[in-house]
Enzyme design. Structure first.
Site, PDB file in Angstrom:
ATOM      1  N   LYS A 170       2.937  10.811   7.435  1.00  0.00           N
ATOM      2  CA  LYS A 170       2.127  10.532   8.626  1.00  0.00           C
ATOM      3  C   LYS A 170       2.604  11.214   9.911  1.00  0.00           C
ATOM      4  O   LYS A 170       2.201  12.321  10.216  1.00  0.00           O
ATOM      5  CB  LYS A 170       2.052   9.020   8.826  1.00  0.00           C
ATOM      6  N   PHE A 180       0.865  -1.185   0.000  1.00  0.00           N
ATOM      7  CA  PHE A 180       0.000   0.000   0.000  1.00  0.00           C
ATOM      8  C   PHE A 180       0.898   1.229   0.000  1.00  0.00           C
ATOM      9  O   PHE A 180       1.672   1.443   0.930  1.00  0.00           O
ATOM     10  CB  PHE A 180      -0.932   0.038   1.215  1.00  0.00           C
ATOM     11  N   ASP A 238       9.609   2.988   1.421  1.00  0.00           N
ATOM     12  CA  ASP A 238       8.412   3.740   1.802  1.00  0.00           C
ATOM     13  C   ASP A 238       8.226   3.571   3.314  1.00  0.00           C
ATOM     14  O   ASP A 238       7.729   2.548   3.794  1.00  0.00           O
ATOM     15  CB  ASP A 238       7.188   3.219   1.037  1.00  0.00           C
TER      16      ASP A 238
HETATM   17  C1  LIG Z   1       3.265   2.793   3.521  1.00  0.00           C
HETATM   18  C2  LIG Z   1       2.327   3.863   3.064  1.00  0.00           C
HETATM   19  N1  LIG Z   1       2.615   4.583   1.984  1.00  0.00           N
HETATM   20  C3  LIG Z   1       1.800   5.557   1.542  1.00  0.00           C
HETATM   21  C4  LIG Z   1       0.609   5.835   2.171  1.00  0.00           C
HETATM   22  C5  LIG Z   1      -0.294   6.921   1.657  1.00  0.00           C
HETATM   23  O1  LIG Z   1      -0.318   7.996   2.525  1.00  0.00           O
HETATM   24  P1  LIG Z   1      -1.523   9.063   2.453  1.00  0.00           P
HETATM   25  O2  LIG Z   1      -2.747   8.384   2.949  1.00  0.00           O
HETATM   26  O3  LIG Z   1      -1.059  10.205   3.306  1.00  0.00           O
HETATM   27  O4  LIG Z   1      -1.652   9.466   1.028  1.00  0.00           O
HETATM   28  C6  LIG Z   1       0.263   5.100   3.308  1.00  0.00           C
HETATM   29  C7  LIG Z   1      -1.020   5.357   4.012  1.00  0.00           C
HETATM   30  O5  LIG Z   1      -1.531   4.571   4.751  1.00  0.00           O
HETATM   31  C8  LIG Z   1       1.132   4.083   3.756  1.00  0.00           C
HETATM   32  O6  LIG Z   1       0.834   3.345   4.845  1.00  0.00           O
END
Ligand SMILES: Cc1ncc(COP(=O)(O)O)c(C=O)c1O
Length: 460
Positions: free
Chosen positions: A264, A150, A235
């Site tokens: 986050k 994700f 990520d």
């Molecule tokens: C690992 C990871 N990358 C990217 C995202 C996307 O972040 P956002 O919801 O701020 O767009 C998330 C969101 O849960 C995530 O857990």
């Protein structure tokens, strides 16, 4: 119109479902009603939420991982107020911001092998930047990502999403994106061998499912990337800033990626922000001439409130030793859950690092439980986890959720401020609910039958 927003909140609080059903996403309201989550939280502080009667709940979602330092932290509040009170020359655009310079410097001091920072407004926007930067830096188009990944829901990030539920109905997505199984180095090498891959983008610990890498996986992946001229992108949007007991999760495996993505927690939960940290040579390929100084960017990125939130968050992580706390509390929880796994046949596996923990349930062996499990599974795969999370909320005042669609894993992502007493609260609540789930007939399986009925009707 009232200028006191807390007062406005209080006066309209009881209409929240009606307003959302009318003006926003009615399906979300239906989901919350179906699982009995219509609490009406009125206040948040630290690791806790409070309902209309002042009853305290322990929040193990932390707004999907944004409240690492806890809700409404006074240091964060003061930092944001001081930006407003200071009448700073925010977002001049034809100037550069000292606060962005300070936050960039402090982030790079924690990741010393990287040289440059690019700020964004969210997680998904940080992933978009990574895709563009990787293409620009390598002259290649391919991106390799992992099944069950994700990375966000905007088009580039969605093209790297390992879950059909999110992708369906939105295709065609970005071309040249290739999914491989997580923890599979031969599959990665097969994908990289053509030397057309700009980047391999991976979560060190996958959020959907709390899937941990094998000990040699991330190091091996970084080596393969180097061998084939692919950029290795971690990520850390969920795992970063102390969540796993280190500043970055990747530090557990001694890997130095070419790009690190965070978001986050950096926001303190209040002002959206993201940051891409990378090497000089990558950055210079993107911003390579004066006429390309604004070739990638976004109006609100680097705004003073976001930068202040980041600076205050880093301060609190240090002054309250929250990364060390995450490591210690995580150990305590993992030990406690592991003991439950030994006692309860429905608990299959405990996974996690620091305060990112998954409790996976699985089909029982005993006949008396098996038929109840099968009934629930037939109605809706993963429904069993709701039989755990619903009584946790109702009877034990613990807010948590399932680690993805159809998942058998309940996920804990608490604020990093949780105490030993909070951990004991979590463990005794889970123990009690899991013990109940082993009683047939019992309240939990009656709830299961009701929810299965809803699920069957919704599926028709
Ligand atoms: C690992 C990871 N990358 C990217 C995202 C996307 O972040 P956002 O919801 O701020 O767009 C998330 C969101 O849960 C995530 O857990």
């Amino acid at each position: 119109m009232s200028r006191d927003l807390a007062d406005l909140f209080a006066r309209h609080e009881r209409e929240r479902y009606a307003m959302h059903a009318r003006h926003l996403n009615e399906q979300m309201v239906k989901v919350l009603r179906a699982i009995g989550y219509d609490i009406g939280f009125c206040r948040g502080e630290g690791a806790y939420l409070y309902d209309r009667d002042g009853v305290r709940y322990l929040d193990l979602l932390s707004g999907f991982g944004v409240f690492a330092i806890g809700r409404n932290h006074p240091v964060l509040r003061d930092a944001l107020k001081s930006v407003l009170d200071g009448e700073l020359p925010n977002l001049v655009q034809m100037d550069v911001s000292p606060l962005a310079g300070i936050l960039a410097e402090r982030l790079l001091a924690r990741v010393p092998y990287l040289d440059k920072v690019f700020f964004t407004n969210s997680g998904t926007e940080t992933v978009e930047a990574a895709i563009k930067f990787a293409r620009a830096a390598t002259g290649r188009t391919g991106i390799v990502y992992c099944e069950h990944a994700f990375h966000g829901l905007s088009y580039g990030a969605l093209s790297l999403n390992g879950d059909e539920v999110f992708r369906n109905g939105f295709e065609p997505l970005l071309p040249d994106c290739v999914a491989i199984p997580f923890n599979d180095l031969p599959a990665l090498e097969k994908a990289l061998r053509f030397r057309t891959t700009a980047a391999f983008i991976v979560e060190p610990i996958q959020g959907k499912g709390v899937n941990l890498p094998a000990d040699d996986y991330l190091k091996g992946a970084a080596e393969l990337c180097r061998r084939y001229g692919t950029l290795f992108v971690a990520d850390e949007i969920q795992t970063g800033l102390g969540r796993t007991g280190r500043f970055l999760a990747i530090e557990h495996w001694n890997v130095e990626p070419d790009m690190v993505l965070i978001s986050k927690s950096l926001s303190g939960g209040h002002v959206p922000v993201g940051a891409l940290l990378t090497r000089q040579h990558v950055f210079e390929k993107v911003f390579n001439r004066m006429d390309r100084a604004v070739v990638h960017g976004s109006t609100f990125a680097k705004n003073d409130l976001a930068m202040a939130a980041g600076i205050a968050t880093l301060d609190v992580l240090d002054s309250e030793k929250l990364i060390e706390n995450a490591a210690r509390m995580g150990e305590r929880l993992l030990r406690g859950f592991e003991a439950m796994r030994e006692r309860y046949e429905l608990v299959r596996e405990i996974r996690g690092k620091g305060l990112m923990i998954g409790i996976e349930f699985g089909a029982p062996k005993s006949l008396k439980l098996k038929s109840s499990w099968n009934l629930i599974e037939a109605a809706n795969k993963g429904l069993f986890c709701q039989l755990i999370t619903i009584p946790l909320l109702k009877d034990h005042k613990i807010l948590c959720q399932v680690a993805g669609h159809g998942s058998h894993t309940v996920k804990l992502l608490p604020p990093l401020v949780v105490s030993e007493a909070d951990c004991d609260w979590i463990l005794s609540a889970f123990d009690s609910v899991i013990a109940d789930s082993h009683r047939v007939p019992g309240a939990i399986w009656s709830l299961g039958k009701t929810l299965a009925g809803h699920a069957m009707r919704a599926g028709r």
